[in-house]
Design an enzyme around this catalytic site. Structure first.
Site, PDB file in Angstrom:
ATOM      1  N   TRP A  57      36.320 -47.365 -32.808  1.00 19.49           N
ATOM      2  CA  TRP A  57      35.175 -46.443 -32.817  1.00 19.49           C
ATOM      3  C   TRP A  57      35.337 -45.484 -33.981  1.00 19.49           C
ATOM      4  CZ3 TRP A  57      31.857 -48.425 -29.533  1.00 19.49           C
ATOM      5  CH2 TRP A  57      32.325 -49.114 -28.409  1.00 19.49           C
ATOM      6  N   GLU A  87      16.314 -53.291  -8.716  1.00 19.15           N
ATOM      7  CA  GLU A  87      16.988 -52.097  -9.257  1.00 19.15           C
ATOM      8  C   GLU A  87      17.901 -51.473  -8.205  1.00 19.15           C
ATOM      9  OE1 GLU A  87      16.984 -51.554 -12.385  1.00 19.15           O
ATOM     10  OE2 GLU A  87      15.392 -53.008 -12.755  1.00 19.15           O
ATOM     11  N   TRP A 131      26.433 -47.277 -19.286  1.00 19.44           N
ATOM     12  CA  TRP A 131      27.081 -47.098 -20.599  1.00 19.44           C
ATOM     13  C   TRP A 131      27.855 -48.351 -21.001  1.00 19.44           C
ATOM     14  CZ3 TRP A 131      26.362 -43.964 -24.551  1.00 19.44           C
ATOM     15  CH2 TRP A 131      25.561 -42.847 -24.326  1.00 19.44           C
ATOM     16  N   TRP A 184      20.943 -53.449  -8.419  1.00 21.82           N
ATOM     17  CA  TRP A 184      21.779 -53.066  -9.577  1.00 21.82           C
ATOM     18  C   TRP A 184      22.676 -51.884  -9.199  1.00 21.82           C
ATOM     19  CZ3 TRP A 184      23.389 -55.070 -13.972  1.00 21.82           C
ATOM     20  CH2 TRP A 184      22.620 -56.036 -14.618  1.00 21.82           C
ATOM     21  N   ASN A 205      14.786 -44.693 -17.959  1.00 20.36           N
ATOM     22  CA  ASN A 205      15.770 -45.777 -18.106  1.00 20.36           C
ATOM     23  C   ASN A 205      15.693 -46.474 -19.467  1.00 20.36           C
ATOM     24  OD1 ASN A 205      17.809 -47.700 -17.097  1.00 20.36           O
ATOM     25  ND2 ASN A 205      16.123 -49.151 -17.266  1.00 20.36           N
ATOM     26  N   TRP A 231      31.818 -45.130 -26.160  1.00 22.84           N
ATOM     27  CA  TRP A 231      30.870 -45.010 -25.046  1.00 22.84           C
ATOM     28  C   TRP A 231      31.272 -43.916 -24.062  1.00 22.84           C
ATOM     29  CZ3 TRP A 231      33.003 -46.168 -20.215  1.00 22.84           C
ATOM     30  CH2 TRP A 231      34.202 -46.892 -20.221  1.00 22.84           C
TER      31      TRP A 231
HETATM   32  C1  LIG Z   1      23.332 -45.395 -20.207  1.00 26.56           C
HETATM   33  C2  LIG Z   1      22.763 -45.349 -18.814  1.00 26.56           C
HETATM   34  C3  LIG Z   1      23.181 -44.347 -17.933  1.00 26.56           C
HETATM   35  C4  LIG Z   1      22.661 -44.310 -16.616  1.00 26.56           C
HETATM   36  N1  LIG Z   1      23.110 -43.333 -15.771  1.00 26.56           N
HETATM   37  C5  LIG Z   1      22.671 -43.315 -14.479  1.00 26.56           C
HETATM   38  C6  LIG Z   1      23.145 -42.346 -13.558  1.00 26.56           C
HETATM   39  O1  LIG Z   1      23.998 -41.508 -13.874  1.00 26.56           O
HETATM   40  N2  LIG Z   1      22.625 -42.359 -12.293  1.00 26.56           N
HETATM   41  C7  LIG Z   1      21.696 -43.287 -11.899  1.00 26.56           C
HETATM   42  O2  LIG Z   1      21.263 -43.268 -10.732  1.00 26.56           O
HETATM   43  N3  LIG Z   1      21.261 -44.234 -12.744  1.00 26.56           N
HETATM   44  C8  LIG Z   1      21.697 -44.267 -14.021  1.00 26.56           C
HETATM   45  N4  LIG Z   1      21.220 -45.214 -14.886  1.00 26.56           N
HETATM   46  C9  LIG Z   1      20.276 -46.239 -14.369  1.00 26.56           C
HETATM   47  C10 LIG Z   1      18.778 -45.874 -14.484  1.00 26.56           C
HETATM   48  O3  LIG Z   1      18.499 -45.443 -15.786  1.00 26.56           O
HETATM   49  C11 LIG Z   1      18.343 -44.788 -13.500  1.00 26.56           C
HETATM   50  O4  LIG Z   1      18.751 -45.141 -12.199  1.00 26.56           O
HETATM   51  C12 LIG Z   1      16.820 -44.643 -13.481  1.00 26.56           C
HETATM   52  O5  LIG Z   1      16.348 -44.319 -14.771  1.00 26.56           O
HETATM   53  C13 LIG Z   1      16.417 -43.542 -12.506  1.00 26.56           C
HETATM   54  O6  LIG Z   1      15.030 -43.375 -12.533  1.00 26.56           O
HETATM   55  P1  LIG Z   1      14.154 -43.683 -11.252  1.00 26.56           P
HETATM   56  O7  LIG Z   1      14.731 -42.975 -10.082  1.00 26.56           O
HETATM   57  O8  LIG Z   1      12.740 -43.419 -11.587  1.00 26.56           O
HETATM   58  O9  LIG Z   1      14.417 -45.232 -11.060  1.00 26.56           O
HETATM   59  P2  LIG Z   1      13.554 -46.460 -10.509  1.00 26.56           P
HETATM   60  O10 LIG Z   1      13.225 -47.295 -11.683  1.00 26.56           O
HETATM   61  O11 LIG Z   1      12.443 -46.035  -9.642  1.00 26.56           O
HETATM   62  O12 LIG Z   1      14.644 -47.264  -9.645  1.00 26.56           O
HETATM   63  C14 LIG Z   1      14.916 -46.923  -8.274  1.00 26.56           C
HETATM   64  C15 LIG Z   1      16.391 -46.609  -8.092  1.00 26.56           C
HETATM   65  O13 LIG Z   1      17.166 -47.769  -8.362  1.00 26.56           O
HETATM   66  C16 LIG Z   1      18.412 -47.390  -8.971  1.00 26.56           C
HETATM   67  N5  LIG Z   1      18.450 -47.943 -10.334  1.00 26.56           N
HETATM   68  C17 LIG Z   1      17.414 -48.189 -11.155  1.00 26.56           C
HETATM   69  N6  LIG Z   1      17.842 -48.753 -12.304  1.00 26.56           N
HETATM   70  C18 LIG Z   1      19.177 -48.853 -12.198  1.00 26.56           C
HETATM   71  C19 LIG Z   1      20.207 -49.362 -13.058  1.00 26.56           C
HETATM   72  N7  LIG Z   1      19.932 -49.895 -14.262  1.00 26.56           N
HETATM   73  N8  LIG Z   1      21.487 -49.275 -12.650  1.00 26.56           N
HETATM   74  C20 LIG Z   1      21.800 -48.765 -11.431  1.00 26.56           C
HETATM   75  N9  LIG Z   1      20.873 -48.283 -10.567  1.00 26.56           N
HETATM   76  C21 LIG Z   1      19.579 -48.331 -10.948  1.00 26.56           C
HETATM   77  C22 LIG Z   1      18.422 -45.863  -9.025  1.00 26.56           C
HETATM   78  O14 LIG Z   1      19.055 -45.370  -7.867  1.00 26.56           O
HETATM   79  C23 LIG Z   1      16.930 -45.542  -9.032  1.00 26.56           C
HETATM   80  O15 LIG Z   1      16.636 -44.241  -8.586  1.00 26.56           O
HETATM   81  C24 LIG Z   1      21.712 -45.278 -16.199  1.00 26.56           C
HETATM   82  C25 LIG Z   1      21.293 -46.265 -17.109  1.00 26.56           C
HETATM   83  C26 LIG Z   1      21.811 -46.293 -18.397  1.00 26.56           C
HETATM   84  C27 LIG Z   1      21.337 -47.351 -19.341  1.00 26.56           C
END
Ligand SMILES: Cc1cc2nc3c(=O)[nH]c(=O)nc-3n(C[C@H](O)[C@H](O)[C@H](O)COP(=O)(O)OP(=O)(O)OC[C@H]3O[C@@H](n4cnc5c(N)ncnc54)[C@H](O)[C@@H]3O)c2cc1C
Length: 475
Positions: free
Chosen positions: A310, A278, A386, A281, A345, A363
């Site tokens: 859209w 993650e 998105w 990612w 997420n 989107w």
């Molecule tokens: C539509 C959509 C919008 C999102 N908007 C954001 C946003 O504005 N900011 C954001 O940080 N993340 C975003 N995410 C990714 C992800 O949902 C969040 O990072 C995550 O839910 C944060 O929770 P956590 O800190 O407990 O993550 P954990 O699951 O503990 O992951 C650790 C860290 O890894 C990174 N991470 C995790 N998943 C992703 C991912 N899919 N993409 C990129 N980085 C990731 C984040 O920095 C996160 O804090 C988005 C995902 C979707 C589908």
């Protein structure tokens, strides 16, 4: 002579290459944050995160003060006004060098170029460092020397390179210095005109708390991350998004701590490896926007999707925003976001797909709504998420694979704990009725104060697939 470290979304004292480089040079080290509320508002950043940013700048001032480094505050309003305001501060404190981290978005890069020119014209030097990513976006290349467009080979390449680099700089902090002067400029509690009613205390982390949160997560929940990360009613993820988004926590530190845990607890590999993925990612979406800057300019990565028609029904969009779609999991997710500033997420994917597929809303409307509310808002990850959900991005969900919000609900909130919390009008329902109240007989359903389905599931799904097919056929 002195140096000035410009803090942006890297608000920490540890593992901060720009701060370390300044401290290794001659003369006193000063630090600065620049407040540009007008540009932030134009960029759609919401009150929740702007308030957290102010609070984080305040706590960083205290942390830097302990190192003898004054954190000055410059109020410039816009990116355009930043070069002259920053230069004026540098003149006032006698700084001949500016150090800062790279920011990869288009407007930020233009601003940084203007700052560089202004400083160099005044006979000062500017040094940029990588503070926000595991690896610089241009340091990872395919075999033919181009950028990656697919995540899995990108991840392989990143992990190989990180392993080769060894223990990185995690944990390094500058030595204490004699403080040259008091900090100039006040740091506000919030950005004027951007008030928030959300309780932000749990997200207001200083550096020590963020590090402690990281270690507690890795020790207590890291092993189970893969198994538990998809269930919104379970605290299975790190909830460190704000710390990464504001830079309180360095991704390289997080990676090194995860790797150390993995080395000492190899039986936890399944969970820890997934968590590290993650972090990659997060880097990947920066890599994409660095190499394909059009995604910063309201354009999709996949240009063929520019032809999608859209529907953009404003009433339906409003119903989605407020959690009134008649799909309990979607509504619970949206209400949770508005009330707390955070969304799990799994739910971000479900609700984003619902908006862009079942309702066929652009989107970019959803992207902006999330930016307004998310405490962990980050342009690259939000845009990437998105574009993944709406099948317009690189390595995105294929357009014909549309999440069914009812089966997602049955699978990931099977006993309905999350739905009951956020949609209390359904709290008495049991079994399948809770996930899909439309199946309840109309007479009984009218007792529930809950909306009818905004669109029938199969109909909405097919309409989206047809819209994407038509767009592709028109090319
Ligand atoms: C539509 C959509 C919008 C999102 N908007 C954001 C946003 O504005 N900011 C954001 O940080 N993340 C975003 N995410 C990714 C992800 O949902 C969040 O990072 C995550 O839910 C944060 O929770 P956590 O800190 O407990 O993550 P954990 O699951 O503990 O992951 C650790 C860290 O890894 C990174 N991470 C995790 N998943 C992703 C991912 N899919 N993409 C990129 N980085 C990731 C984040 O920095 C996160 O804090 C988005 C995902 C979707 C589908």
């Amino acid at each position: 002579m002195a140096s000035l470290v410009w803090f942006r979304r890297d608000l920490r004292t540890t593992d901060h290459p720009a701060l370390l480089a300044a401290a290794a040079g001659e003369g006193h080290v000063h630090a600065v944050v620049v407040f540009t509320p007008e540009t932030w508002r134009e960029h759609g950043v919401g009150a929740n995160q702007l308030t957290l940013l102010c609070r984080r700048a305040q706590s960083l001032r205290v942390e830097l003060n302990e190192l003898g480094i004054p954190l000055h505050a410059v109020h410039a309003d816009t990116f355009a006004a930043t070069p002259s305001a920053l230069l004026a501060l540098a003149e006032e404190i006698g700084a001949d060098r500016l150090h800062h981290g790279f920011e990869h978005e288009v407007d930020e890069r233009e601003r940084d170029e203007a700052v560089r020119l202004a400083f160099e014209n005044a006979g000062k030097r500017v040094h940029a460092h990588h503070t926000q990513t595991l690896l610089p976006p241009d340091a990872v290349q395919t075999g033919t020397g181009g950028p990656y467009k697919v995540f899995t080979p990108y991840k392989r390449s990143v992990l190989k390179q990180l392993t080769a680099e060894g223990d990185l700089v995690a944990g390094l902090r500058p030595e204490q210095q004699a403080k040259p002067c008091e900090a100039i400029g006040s740091i506000p509690d919030a950005i004027e005109g951007a008030g928030t009613t959300v309780e932000l205390g749990a997200f207001d982390l200083g550096e020590k708390e963020a590090l402690a949160g990281l270690d507690a997560f890795l020790a207590e929940r890291g092993a189970q991350y893969e198994a538990q990360r998809n269930f919104p009613a379970v605290a299975g993820t790190s909830a460190l998004g704000v710390a990464f988004a504001l830079g309180t926590l360095s991704p390289r530190t997080a990676y090194v701590h995860a790797l150390r845990r993995l080395t000492s607890h190899p039986n936890e590999a399944k969970g820890l490896d997934t968590w590290i993925s993650e972090l990659v990612w997060r880097d990947f979406y920066r890599h994409v926007l660095f190499h394909f800057p059009r995604v910063c300019m309201n354009r999709p990565f996949d240009l063929s999707t520019e032809a999608v028609e859209w529907r953009n029904n404003e009433d339906e969009f409003q119903a989605w925003c407020e959690g009134r779609t008649g799909y309990p999991l979607v509504d619970a997710a949206q209400r949770c976001l508005v009330a707390t500033g955070w969304m799990h997420n799994r739910l971000r994917m479900v609700t984003a797909q619902f908006l862009t597929k079942h309702l066929l809303v652009d989107w970019r409307w959803g992207e902006r709504f999330f930016a307004q509310h998310l405490v962990d808002y980050d342009f690259a990850s939000n845009n990437g998420g998105w574009q993944w959900s709406s099948s317009t991005g690189t390595d995105a969900a294929p357009y014909f694979r549309v999440f069914n919000p009812i089966s997602q609900s049955e699978k990931f909130d099977s006993d309905g704990t999350f739905i009951r919390k956020w949609v209390p009008e359904l709290a008495e329902l049991r079994g399948k009725d809770l996930h899909d109240p439309s199946r309840i007989a109309p007479l009984l359903r009218s007792d529930l104060d809950y909306p009818e389905l905004i669109v029938e599931q199969k109909f909405g799904r097919q309409r989206a697939i047809d819209a994407f097919k038509t767009a592709r056929a028109s090319l």
